[in-house]
Structures are given as structure tokens and as C-alpha cells.
Design an enzyme around this catalytic site. Structure first.
Site, short mmCIF file in Angstrom:
data_model
loop_
_atom_site.label_atom_id
_atom_site.label_comp_id
_atom_site.label_asym_id
_atom_site.label_seq_id
_atom_site.Cartn_x
_atom_site.Cartn_y
_atom_site.Cartn_z
N ARG A 12 69.79 12.10 33.66
CA ARG A 12 69.13 12.83 34.76
C ARG A 12 69.39 12.14 36.08
O ARG A 12 69.65 12.80 37.10
CB ARG A 12 67.63 12.95 34.51
CG ARG A 12 67.24 13.95 33.44
CD ARG A 12 65.74 14.12 33.37
NE ARG A 12 65.21 14.81 34.53
CZ ARG A 12 63.91 14.84 34.88
NH1 ARG A 12 63.02 14.18 34.16
NH2 ARG A 12 63.51 15.51 35.93
N CYS A 64 60.15 8.99 39.97
CA CYS A 64 60.72 9.54 38.74
C CYS A 64 60.94 11.02 38.99
O CYS A 64 61.49 11.38 40.03
CB CYS A 64 59.78 9.27 37.55
SG CYS A 64 58.08 9.83 37.83
#
Length: 299
Positions: free
Chosen positions: A198, A257
Site C-alpha cells: 500500500r 497510516c
């Protein structure tokens, strides 16, 4: 004794037996099945624990991403961050703490069964509310069971409402504007806690844009946990973060995040390692990428 970072299962057992003012919170959750955490709590939890739901208790009310990826808050008071899991205002959070019976004189212990992925949110939020006496149960519910801890199921009796009073925040919160203003400057070191694919922009299962904030370093939050399910020893964590930082000042670190949740194990790990208090960008990638004018990096 006050616990402010981690607490072992055996120390929690002793704390409960001592009768000290204490509340235990189960923060189990699953991003792909938002109702799963509450069901897991109903099936098995530490006796007396209160369930803290990431979506409804630890986040402001929020809707689905809009056309540009912006998540729209739908409550009267202004949320404290953007992103997929916007922080509620401190006042709204204090109201929830009071409603479940948590008071300023209590020790809080938070846990999940997800490798500390979700309970770190409540740990940080209590610090943000000015409450230092909060610790993560090292190893989560699995460690509690391994230590012979009893389990309960179903609902717990309601507690009397308290009056939790907000105090000066003990941990700083950065906005998207703060992060952008200091982007790639020596006074800010971003650490992205998402998985490497990611971070590199190879996959993006949750947010509308793939990639990462330019200049951010990558440390998946799972790297803080050892094979036994507990946080790695302080010396190991310190060596790993110092390698990652490569001479950068730990005090400049801003954690992020996807939506400000899984960044917290990194923050906790740095404190366990003796690297001091750092900052959270709660809106994280989900807020950053919702504005198409902000730069994105891949690879």
C-alpha cells in the site's frame, strides 16, 4: 503503580485483584466487517471490560467517501480530524467516557485481539484528553488467555455515569495543513504504518488514490510485534527505529497510516523504546489523498 505504555497480563490480573480504580476496554474490530468486533466481544472478553467501537465510540460520525474522496462528518460538533475515521472533538470523547463510567482517577487498560491494531487508538485518545494512566495489554486477549485469565460473554452491567474532565493534551495532533506546510523539511519525519504494497502504491483496498505522502518512511505496524504476539523488547525496538530514522531526530516524527488507527502501535513502540513522545496525523493517507492538489509519491 500507574501504567502508561504497556501492561502484562499477569500485572493486569494483580491490578484487578488489588481493587484499584480501573476500567478495561475491549477495542477489537475488523475494517472489512465493522460488526465483527462487537460480536467477538459478546462471545468472549475480559470480565468487566467495556466495548469501545472504533466506528461509533472512537470516531466522529462519518459517511462514505464522496466524489473526491472526502469523508463528510455528519454531526453538530466539528470533528478534530478528517479521514476515514475522523477523531471526535475532545468534548464529544469526554462525553462518551463519562457515559461509560470512566473517571479521571482511574487506570485504563485497553486491548484487542488484532495485534494492538485498534486498541492503540483509545490509548492515544486518552493521552490526548489529558489522561496519562492508560496502558495497552501486551499480547492482547490472547496473552490474557495464555496467562490463565478468565473470560466472560454477553453484556456487562452498566456503570454509573461519571464526569470525566478534560485536561491539557499529553500528545500533539497534526492536521493535514501542518503536515503539508512542513513537507520534506528537516523538522518533520513522516512514518507511514501501512503495509509495504500500500505504501508503494501497488494496491489500495480502502482509499481512492494509491501511494504515499512524499518523503514518508515506511514501517508497517506489524513489525513491532514479536513471534509471541507481544511487543518486541525495548532495545530491539529502539535499534529498529534508529535504523529507520537514520540519524533523524525522533522528536520530529509524525505518525500516519490509512486513517490514523494502525499508526498508533508505531508511536507506542517508540515510547516503549525510550525514544520519547511523537505526533499523530490522525487524518493520515485517507485525508491527504482526498485533496487532488496534494502531492503523491509511488514506489
Amino acid at each position: 503503580m500507574t501504567y502508561t505504555t504497556l501492561i502484562s497480563a499477569t500485572d493486569l490480573q494483580s491490578l484487578i485483584a488489588s481493587g484499584a480504580p480501573l476500567m478495561v476496554f475491549d477495542c477489537s474490530f475488523d475494517l472489512t466487517q465493522p460488526s465483527a468486533g462487537a460480536q467477538q466481544y459478546a462471545d468472549a472478553h475480559i470480565p468487566g471490560a467495556t466495548y469501545a467501537n472504533l466506528d461509533t465510540d472512537l470516531s466522529a460520525r462519518h459517511g462514505a467517501p464522496g466524489a473526491t474522496g472526502t469523508v463528510t462528518a455528519q454531526e453538530a460538533d466539528e470533528p478534530a480530524s478528517g479521514g476515514r475515521h475522523p477523531l471526535p472533538s475532545r468534548e464529544r470523547f469526554a462525553m462518551w467516557l463519562s457515559s461509560v463510567g470512566f473517571a479521571n482517577g482511574m487506570q485504563a487498560v485497553v486491548y484487542d485481539r488484532n495485534g494492538a491494531n485498534y486498541c492503540g487508538r483509545l490509548w492515544w485518545m486518552l493521552k490526548w484528553a489529558g489522561h496519562d494512566a492508560v496502558a495497552v495489554l501486551d499480547g492482547g486477549l490472547q496473552a490474557w488467555q495464555a496467562a490463565g485469565g478468565a473470560l466472560a460473554s454477553g453484556a456487562e452491567p452498566a456503570r454509573f455515569q461519571s464526569n470525566f474532565e478534560l485536561r491539557a493534551p499529553l500528545r500533539p495532533l497534526a492536521s493535514a495543513a501542518d503536515v503539508q506546510a512542513a513537507l520534506q523539511q528537516p523538522g518533520q519525519t513522516l512514518i507511514d504504518a501501512r503495509g509495504a504494497p500500500r505504501y508503494r502504491g501497488e494496491v489500495e483496498p480502502l482509499d481512492p488514490v494509491a501511494g504515499h505522502i512524499p518523503g514518508a518512511l515506511n514501517r508497517p505496524f506489524t513489525e513491532n510485534i514479536g513471534a509471541d504476539g507481544r511487543f518486541k523488547p525495548a532495545a530491539v525496538l529502539r535499534a529498529e527505529f534508529e535504523t529507520l530514522l537514520a540519524g533523524r531526530d525522533p522528536a520530529t516524527v509524525v505518525h500516519q497510516c490509512g486513517s490514523g488507527v494502525s499508526a498508533l502501535p508505531n508511536m507506542l513502540a517508540m515510547e516503549v523504546a525510550g525514544l520519547g513522545k511523537t505526533t499523530l496525523f490522525a487524518g493520515s493517507w485517507s485525508e491527504w489523498c482526498s485533496d487532488p492538489s496534494r502531492p503523491v509519491e509511488r514506489g
